[in-house]
Motif scaffolding. Structure first.
Motif, PDB file in Angstrom:
ATOM      1  N   HIS A 319       0.716  -1.306   0.056  1.00  8.64           N
ATOM      2  CA  HIS A 319      -0.028   0.019  -0.015  1.00  8.64           C
ATOM      3  C   HIS A 319       0.926   1.439  -0.190  1.00  8.64           C
ATOM      4  O   HIS A 319       0.628   2.046  -0.976  1.00  8.64           O
ATOM      5  CB  HIS A 319      -0.743  -0.023   1.201  1.00  8.64           C
ATOM      6  N   GLN A 320       1.753   1.397   0.942  1.00 11.46           N
ATOM      7  CA  GLN A 320       2.662   2.504   1.009  1.00 11.46           C
ATOM      8  C   GLN A 320       3.640   2.555  -0.124  1.00 11.46           C
ATOM      9  O   GLN A 320       3.730   3.716  -0.739  1.00 11.46           O
ATOM     10  CB  GLN A 320       3.715   2.344   2.160  1.00 11.46           C
ATOM     11  N   SER A 321       3.982   1.633  -0.825  1.00 10.38           N
ATOM     12  CA  SER A 321       4.883   1.575  -1.901  1.00 10.38           C
ATOM     13  C   SER A 321       3.939   1.983  -3.276  1.00 10.38           C
ATOM     14  O   SER A 321       4.708   2.882  -3.867  1.00 10.38           O
ATOM     15  CB  SER A 321       5.551   0.383  -2.336  1.00 10.38           C
ATOM     16  N   LEU A 322       2.985   1.638  -3.379  1.00  8.77           N
ATOM     17  CA  LEU A 322       2.085   1.995  -4.461  1.00  8.77           C
ATOM     18  C   LEU A 322       1.780   3.390  -4.538  1.00  8.77           C
ATOM     19  O   LEU A 322       1.731   3.962  -5.586  1.00  8.77           O
ATOM     20  CB  LEU A 322       0.576   1.034  -4.385  1.00  8.77           C
ATOM     21  N   ARG A 323       1.441   3.867  -3.139  1.00 10.16           N
ATOM     22  CA  ARG A 323       1.075   5.306  -3.173  1.00 10.16           C
ATOM     23  C   ARG A 323       2.291   6.214  -3.705  1.00 10.16           C
ATOM     24  O   ARG A 323       2.078   7.159  -4.293  1.00 10.16           O
ATOM     25  CB  ARG A 323       0.575   5.646  -1.957  1.00 10.16           C
ATOM     26  N   PHE A 324       3.435   5.703  -3.027  1.00  9.42           N
ATOM     27  CA  PHE A 324       4.581   6.493  -3.184  1.00  9.42           C
ATOM     28  C   PHE A 324       4.808   6.415  -4.891  1.00  9.42           C
ATOM     29  O   PHE A 324       5.376   7.323  -5.484  1.00  9.42           O
ATOM     30  CB  PHE A 324       5.712   6.141  -2.506  1.00  9.42           C
ATOM     31  N   VAL A 325       4.892   5.274  -5.392  1.00  9.32           N
ATOM     32  CA  VAL A 325       5.591   5.014  -6.910  1.00  9.32           C
ATOM     33  C   VAL A 325       4.317   5.911  -7.859  1.00  9.32           C
ATOM     34  O   VAL A 325       4.994   6.551  -8.903  1.00  9.32           O
ATOM     35  CB  VAL A 325       5.585   3.597  -7.014  1.00  9.32           C
ATOM     36  N   THR A 326       3.396   5.508  -7.584  1.00  9.77           N
ATOM     37  CA  THR A 326       2.310   6.242  -8.520  1.00  9.77           C
ATOM     38  C   THR A 326       2.131   7.557  -8.668  1.00  9.77           C
ATOM     39  O   THR A 326       2.159   8.464  -9.418  1.00  9.77           O
ATOM     40  CB  THR A 326       0.837   5.643  -8.517  1.00  9.77           C
ATOM     41  N   ASP A 327       2.550   8.229  -7.255  1.00 11.47           N
ATOM     42  CA  ASP A 327       2.387   9.693  -6.979  1.00 11.47           C
ATOM     43  C   ASP A 327       3.767  10.464  -7.757  1.00 11.47           C
ATOM     44  O   ASP A 327       3.861  11.315  -8.391  1.00 11.47           O
ATOM     45  CB  ASP A 327       2.495   9.909  -5.550  1.00 11.47           C
ATOM     46  N   CYS A 328       4.983   9.508  -7.725  1.00 14.93           N
ATOM     47  CA  CYS A 328       6.299  10.052  -7.998  1.00 14.93           C
ATOM     48  C   CYS A 328       6.033   9.929  -9.587  1.00 14.93           C
ATOM     49  O   CYS A 328       6.806  10.850 -10.416  1.00 14.93           O
ATOM     50  CB  CYS A 328       7.215   9.220  -7.705  1.00 14.93           C
ATOM     51  N   ALA A 329       5.611   8.919 -10.260  1.00 15.73           N
ATOM     52  CA  ALA A 329       5.407   9.056 -11.802  1.00 15.73           C
ATOM     53  C   ALA A 329       4.595  10.045 -12.175  1.00 15.73           C
ATOM     54  O   ALA A 329       4.984  10.706 -13.199  1.00 15.73           O
ATOM     55  CB  ALA A 329       4.533   7.843 -12.152  1.00 15.73           C
ATOM     56  N   VAL A 330       3.545  10.571 -11.611  1.00 19.32           N
ATOM     57  CA  VAL A 330       2.717  11.685 -11.914  1.00 19.32           C
ATOM     58  C   VAL A 330       3.649  12.884 -12.010  1.00 19.32           C
ATOM     59  O   VAL A 330       3.448  13.475 -12.909  1.00 19.32           O
ATOM     60  CB  VAL A 330       1.490  11.789 -11.147  1.00 19.32           C
ATOM     61  N   GLN A 331       4.262  13.077 -10.965  1.00 18.16           N
ATOM     62  CA  GLN A 331       5.397  14.138 -10.844  1.00 18.16           C
ATOM     63  C   GLN A 331       6.231  14.483 -11.668  1.00 18.16           C
ATOM     64  O   GLN A 331       6.627  15.354 -12.204  1.00 18.16           O
ATOM     65  CB  GLN A 331       5.991  14.194  -9.235  1.00 18.16           C
ATOM     66  N   LEU A 332       7.067  13.120 -11.934  1.00 16.25           N
ATOM     67  CA  LEU A 332       8.048  13.057 -12.914  1.00 16.25           C
ATOM     68  C   LEU A 332       7.614  13.461 -14.547  1.00 16.25           C
ATOM     69  O   LEU A 332       8.392  13.988 -15.169  1.00 16.25           O
ATOM     70  CB  LEU A 332       8.840  11.895 -13.138  1.00 16.25           C
ATOM     71  N   LEU A 333       6.308  13.082 -14.815  1.00 18.55           N
ATOM     72  CA  LEU A 333       5.780  13.679 -15.803  1.00 18.55           C
ATOM     73  C   LEU A 333       5.469  15.080 -15.992  1.00 18.55           C
ATOM     74  O   LEU A 333       4.998  15.647 -17.332  1.00 18.55           O
ATOM     75  CB  LEU A 333       4.608  12.940 -16.265  1.00 18.55           C
TER      76      LEU A 333
END
Length: 394
Positions: A319-333
């Motif tokens: 759960h924690q990792s999924l939220r972190f990774v998907t949030d970061c992906a949006v920010q990197l784009l």
């Protein structure tokens, strides 16, 4: 030493799932979301390839694969589109209960339909989940040799299409029951847009009004029901965590490709320290979550006493990792991350819906803590605390 080396059969199944996800699921993900359901063509493809029968028992014509094999397959599928995977109509979480008690007479009807490959949808209502909303309460009261069920559930995946309903709930005396319902007349759907993500997953609230539950509809009660529910949830946690790892992999891969191609100030943005460090953190989180999921799958397959604790740890970290990774992906784009021409905004929404729909982080920690207090699963305490501390240093 734990070995995570896949077998030849697992590699073949995983590659088949990965190709299906890439060629079929990913291109149609937006269409599923717009129409609020997975197409019949894709559902047939899933059934024909056997992906709907991974957990089902062999005497149901299921594959009855070990969890360690299943997690690799569902991870590969979810890397195509988590929302599409959660929108498949089939046995869902109940498949794990079918595997535990395949010969129960209450399952005779659905067992026949699954053998005919019709795959009716089953919704699972876990009434034991903490609920702080006064409008979403369920009450099961003993009445005249049976029970009366009243109240409204949380939004449930596949409830909109469900022909069967599995209910895990305690009555007003605190006794645990597992109930199997087949008649649509026993519940009412309260449809609506309950989620920002997983829009093809058939979410709906279910309402009961003086619904009569007979003893013939009770699968198990008391200690037996508690044990079965615990074993079922242990298996489903591992599978849900594996789906989340697949979604992380998709977000990480997309962000890595995008940042390697996008240029700023004369060079690819992936070469900037802030971007490369973020990608590295995303990769570490994804791989760590995968290892925890695989470790928990092996423990459950080996009937390790710490299997339940391992499943909670794996799902909580996922759960924690999924939220972190998907949030970061949006920010990197950057601005593109919020545009529907790119899939990461959908993956971020699906991720949050996934975390809400399954057992939340606080629920997992509270449940595990309660069992530790009463002296259960103490052997896994050290590992669990290490995992939580590593994922949340604060």
């Amino acid at each position: 030493m734990i070995s995570f080396q896949p077998t030849v059969d697992e590699i073949a199944f995983r590659n088949l799932a990965r190709n299906f996800a890439k060629e079929k699921l990913r291109p149609l993900a937006r269409d599923f979301e717009e129409k609020r359901q997975v197409s019949d063509e894709i559902s047939r493809g899933i059934n024909e390839l056997g992906f709907s029968a991974l957990e089902l028992p062999a005497d149901w014509d299921g594959l009855e694969l070990p969890l360690i094999s299943q997690v690799q397959i569902v991870e590969a599928l979810s890397a195509g589109d988590l929302g599409g995977v959660q929108g498949f109509r089939g046995p869902g979480e109940a498949a794990s209960l079918f595997r535990l008690v395949p010969a129960h007479p209450l399952f005779n009807k659905i067992k026949k339909t699954t053998r005919e490959k019709t795959w009716p949808a089953v919704a699972f209502l876990n009434g034991n989940k903490p609920n702080h909303s006064s409008s979403l309460r369920l009450e099961l009261q003993s009445s005249g040799g049976g029970y009366l069920l009243n109240g409204t559930s949380r939004p449930l995946r596949m409830a909109k299409y469900a022909g069967y309903l599995l209910v895990g709930l305690k009555d007003t005396t605190g006794e645990q029951l597992l109930i199997w319902l087949e008649d649509h007349g026993q519940w009412r759907l309260l449809e609506g847009d309950y989620r920002l993500g997983l829009l093809a997953s058939g979410f709906s609230k279910i309402q009961f009004h003086d619904t009569v539950i007979t003893d013939e509809q009770v699968l198990a009660k008391g200690h037996e029901a508690k044990v079965l529910l615990s074993q079922m949830l242990t298996r489903t946690r591992v599978l849900e965590a594996a789906k989340e790892v697949g979604a992380m992999e998709a977000a990480l891969d997309h962000a890595a490709v995008y940042t390697a191609q996008r240029k700023a100030f004369g060079q690819e943005i992936a070469k900037f320290q802030g971007v490369s460090f973020t990608l590295a953190d995303m990769s570490i989180k994804t791989q760590a979550a995968r290892h925890l999921v695989w470790q928990s799958a092996l423990k459950v397959d080996d009937r390790d006493p710490e299997g339940e604790a391992a499943s909670q740890s794996a799902l909580q970290f996922a759960h924690q990792s999924l939220r972190f990774v998907t949030d970061c992906a949006v920010q990197l784009l950057g601005g593109h991350g919020y545009v529907q021409d790119f899939p990461v905004e959908k993956w971020m929404r699906d991720a949050q819906a996934q975390i809400i729909f399954t057992e939340g982080e606080s629920e997992l920690l509270l449940d595990h803590g309660e069992r530790l207090i009463v002296g259960e699963e103490r052997g896994g305490l050290h590992d669990f605390i290490q995992n939580v501390a590593a994922s949340n240093p604060g």
